[in-house]
Design a protein around this motif. Structure first.
Motif, PDB file in Angstrom:
ATOM      1  N   HIS A  42       0.849  -1.364   0.064  1.00 52.24           N
ATOM      2  CA  HIS A  42      -0.085   0.074   0.017  1.00 52.24           C
ATOM      3  C   HIS A  42       0.923   1.172   0.013  1.00 52.24           C
ATOM      4  O   HIS A  42       2.010   1.373   0.590  1.00 52.24           O
ATOM      5  N   GLY A  43       0.430   2.042  -0.756  1.00 54.26           N
ATOM      6  CA  GLY A  43       1.067   3.576  -0.760  1.00 54.26           C
ATOM      7  C   GLY A  43      -0.039   4.763  -0.675  1.00 54.26           C
ATOM      8  O   GLY A  43      -1.233   4.441  -0.861  1.00 54.26           O
ATOM      9  N   ASN A  44       0.684   5.746  -0.344  1.00 53.60           N
ATOM     10  CA  ASN A  44      -0.445   6.834  -0.264  1.00 53.60           C
ATOM     11  C   ASN A  44      -0.076   8.042  -1.184  1.00 53.60           C
ATOM     12  O   ASN A  44      -0.297   7.966  -2.355  1.00 53.60           O
ATOM     13  N   PRO A  47       3.316   6.482  -4.457  1.00 51.75           N
ATOM     14  CA  PRO A  47       2.487   5.076  -4.698  1.00 51.75           C
ATOM     15  C   PRO A  47       3.405   4.004  -4.407  1.00 51.75           C
ATOM     16  O   PRO A  47       4.717   4.149  -4.538  1.00 51.75           O
ATOM     17  N   SER A  61       0.157  -3.556  -5.999  1.00 47.93           N
ATOM     18  CA  SER A  61       0.197  -2.177  -5.495  1.00 47.93           C
ATOM     19  C   SER A  61      -1.509  -1.508  -5.209  1.00 47.93           C
ATOM     20  O   SER A  61      -2.276  -1.860  -6.239  1.00 47.93           O
ATOM     21  N   SER A  63      -3.509   1.805  -3.415  1.00 45.94           N
ATOM     22  CA  SER A  63      -3.484   3.254  -2.898  1.00 45.94           C
ATOM     23  C   SER A  63      -4.513   3.766  -1.964  1.00 45.94           C
ATOM     24  O   SER A  63      -5.772   3.333  -2.390  1.00 45.94           O
TER      25      SER A  63
END
Ligand code: NAP
Length: 253
Positions: A42-44, A47, A61, A63
């Motif tokens: 997970h990224g915010n 990414p 992946s 978000s």
């Protein structure tokens, strides 16, 4: 099957690692994949695509902004739709906001608490509901902090949230042990990531920190990854409700 695989192997497991675009989260995602798990990274704002690409076919992946109360559920649903389940949840995403306690705004307080503590509860609850319904074993690993034990200076929301993470870890462990779900936390010491770049660039603070760490060096993200693999593996099946410091000896001093 070698004894290493049987004790520490994660083949057939699906892991969700939050905050995995870099730093500790990326190192944990790589290590879980190396141990055989499929990994949702997970990224915010940044990414987690690069982490997923570097791991390869067994990663994907996602978000989500965990500072909104809807973010955790959106993330969990997306991961569930892609992988069908989550066996291992690593609540790593976190933020820090520095200000004098008397000036700290309620808005900043609420954001830090939502990202660092409330989203951990929300994701853990979502994962546990599914695990309990499936009658499947699971592991939840929360990333706490030295400030789960110490108060810090100019970081009241961070200290309160990470103290809360340690207590939440124990509370969830107590309730879910009967379902075969272990909940533990890792309290990293001073780790060389984007989070601590300013500290490392400040010559005086850097020296003071190094003088205080018995190991005499900053930790690397990989120093946390091994403990995460252990806490996700069969090797730790009788450990629950523990907060394990990985700090080069800082707390023992
Ligand atoms: P990092 O690379 O900055 O990782 C923090 C991650 O959390 C980033 O991927 C960040 O994503 C994510 N995050 C922040 N706000 C978010 C939000 N609103 N929604 C979703 N994700 C969000 O730093 P790190 O040092 O590896 O930190 C990882 C964890 O370790 C954190 O919980 C931190 O508190 C804890 N920790 C670190 C240390 C240390 O010395 N480095 C010590 C103790 C504990 P974006 O930047 O894209 O928003």
């Amino acid at each position: 099957m070698t004894s290493r695989e049987s004790l520490f192997g994660l083949e057939g497991k699906v892991a969700l690692v939050t905050g995995a675009a870099g730093g500790i989260g990326a190192a944990i995602a790589h290590a879980l994949a190396e141990a055989g798990a499929e990994v949702a990274v997970h990224g915010n704002r940044r990414p987690a695509d690069e982490t997923a690409e570097a791991i390869g076919a067994q990663a994907a992946s996602f978000s989500a902004d965990l500072s909104s109360s809807e973010g955790p559920e959106q993330l969990y649903r997306a991961v569930h739709a892609r992988f069908g389940r989550v066996d291992l949840l690593i609540n790593n995403a976190g933020m820090i906001h520095r200000d004098a306690a008397e000036d700290f705004s309620l808005e900043d307080w609420n954001r830090v608490l939502q990202v660092n503590l409330t989203s951990v509860f929300q994701l853990s609850q979502l994962a546990a509901r599914d695990l309990i319904a499936r009658k499947a074993p699971g592991k939840i690993v929360n990333i706490a902090s030295l400030l789960s034990f110490q108060g810090g200076i100019r970081v009241p929301a961070y200290a309160a949230s990470k103290g809360g993470v340690a207590q939440l870890t124990k509370a969830l462990a107590n309730e879910w042990a009967v379902h075969g779900i272990q909940v533990n936390a890792i309290a990293p010491g001073y780790i060389a990531t984007a989070n601590t770049e300013a500290l490392r660039n400040d010559e005086t603070r850097n020296r003071q920190i190094l003088e205080r760490i018995p190991a005499g060096r900053w930790g690397q993200p990989e120093d946390i990854a091994g403990t995460a693999v252990f806490l996700c593996s069969r090797a730790s099946n009788y450990i629950t409700g523990s907060v394990i410091a990985v700090d080069g000896g800082w707390l023992g001093r």
